[in-house]
Design an enzyme around this catalytic site. Structure first.
Site, PDB file in Angstrom:
ATOM      1  N   GLU A   1      33.768 -25.337  -8.647  1.00 39.36           N
ATOM      2  CA  GLU A   1      32.941 -26.528  -8.784  1.00 39.36           C
ATOM      3  C   GLU A   1      33.561 -27.418  -9.853  1.00 39.36           C
ATOM      4  OE1 GLU A   1      28.741 -26.084  -9.250  1.00 39.36           O
ATOM      5  OE2 GLU A   1      28.560 -24.791  -7.486  1.00 39.36           O
TER       6      GLU A   1
ATOM      7  N   HIS B   1      28.444 -33.367  -9.139  1.00 40.10           N
ATOM      8  CA  HIS B   1      29.252 -32.153  -9.142  1.00 40.10           C
ATOM      9  C   HIS B   1      29.508 -31.730  -7.703  1.00 40.10           C
ATOM     10  CE1 HIS B   1      25.314 -30.131  -8.816  1.00 40.10           C
ATOM     11  NE2 HIS B   1      25.963 -29.049  -8.409  1.00 40.10           N
TER      12      HIS B   1
ATOM     13  N   HIS C   1      30.094 -28.652  -4.623  1.00 37.60           N
ATOM     14  CA  HIS C   1      29.712 -27.321  -4.157  1.00 37.60           C
ATOM     15  C   HIS C   1      30.728 -26.877  -3.112  1.00 37.60           C
ATOM     16  CE1 HIS C   1      25.104 -26.845  -5.023  1.00 37.60           C
ATOM     17  NE2 HIS C   1      25.810 -27.039  -6.131  1.00 37.60           N
TER      18      HIS C   1
ATOM     19  N   ASP D   1      20.578 -26.168 -10.220  1.00 32.93           N
ATOM     20  CA  ASP D   1      20.742 -27.624 -10.177  1.00 32.93           C
ATOM     21  C   ASP D   1      19.406 -28.311 -10.421  1.00 32.93           C
ATOM     22  OD1 ASP D   1      23.474 -27.452  -9.509  1.00 32.93           O
ATOM     23  OD2 ASP D   1      23.037 -27.485  -7.352  1.00 32.93           O
TER      24      ASP D   1
END
Length: 157
Positions: A30, A92, A94, A105
């Protein structure tokens, strides 16, 4: 201030940047950064995103953003815009085709919203898709969908 947000406009360059930065890791780890932009009426307008920093930590299923670099990026955007552009959220990646937020999250976003007390945009970049939401209350963030794409950006609501 009225907290109602009816949508998010994301500039094409900002979308391309987060997708490109996320793809650098080939989604093995990530990665992420902050989003900057401004409020335009009932819309949040994302104009740019910070790149991952050397001080960030990453794993295949977790990303820890350090303040170093990201804070300087947001402050530089604020100065350059004479206070018009500022921190507006986070992004971000995944390691999945169509990303969705984890319970970690969601908890992180609620905490971030509580500390800022203003609507914020949260984006997760997947191998193929993008998950985008606005956190504008203590309620859980909900996915927004693309309503319009005019070549300069995408409008989510």
């Amino acid at each position: 201030m009225n907290q109602d947000v009816v949508g998010v406009l994301v500039d094409r360059a900002a979308l391309a940047k987060v997708r490109g930065l996320a793809g650098r890791s080939r989604f093995e780890m990530e990665t992420g950064g902050v989003l900057v932009g401004c409020r335009r009426g009932g819309y949040l307008h994302v104009t740019d995103a910070s790149a991952p920093q050397a001080s960030d930590r990453a794993s295949p299923f977790r990303f820890w953003r350090s303040p170093q670099g990201h804070q300087a990026f947001a402050e530089a955007a604020w100065r350059k815009s004479r206070g018009h552009v500022s921190y507006i959220g986070e992004w971000h990646s995944h390691p999945e085709d169509e990303p969705s937020p984890s319970s970690i999250d969601r908890q992180s976003w609620a905490t971030t919203f509580a500390s800022h007390q203003r609507p914020l945009v949260f984006v997760i970049v997947g191998r193929q898709g993008l998950w985008l939401s606005v956190q504008s209350s203590s309620a859980s963030a909900k996915a927004l969908i693309v309503r319009e794409d005019d070549g300069t950006g995408q409008l989510f609501s």
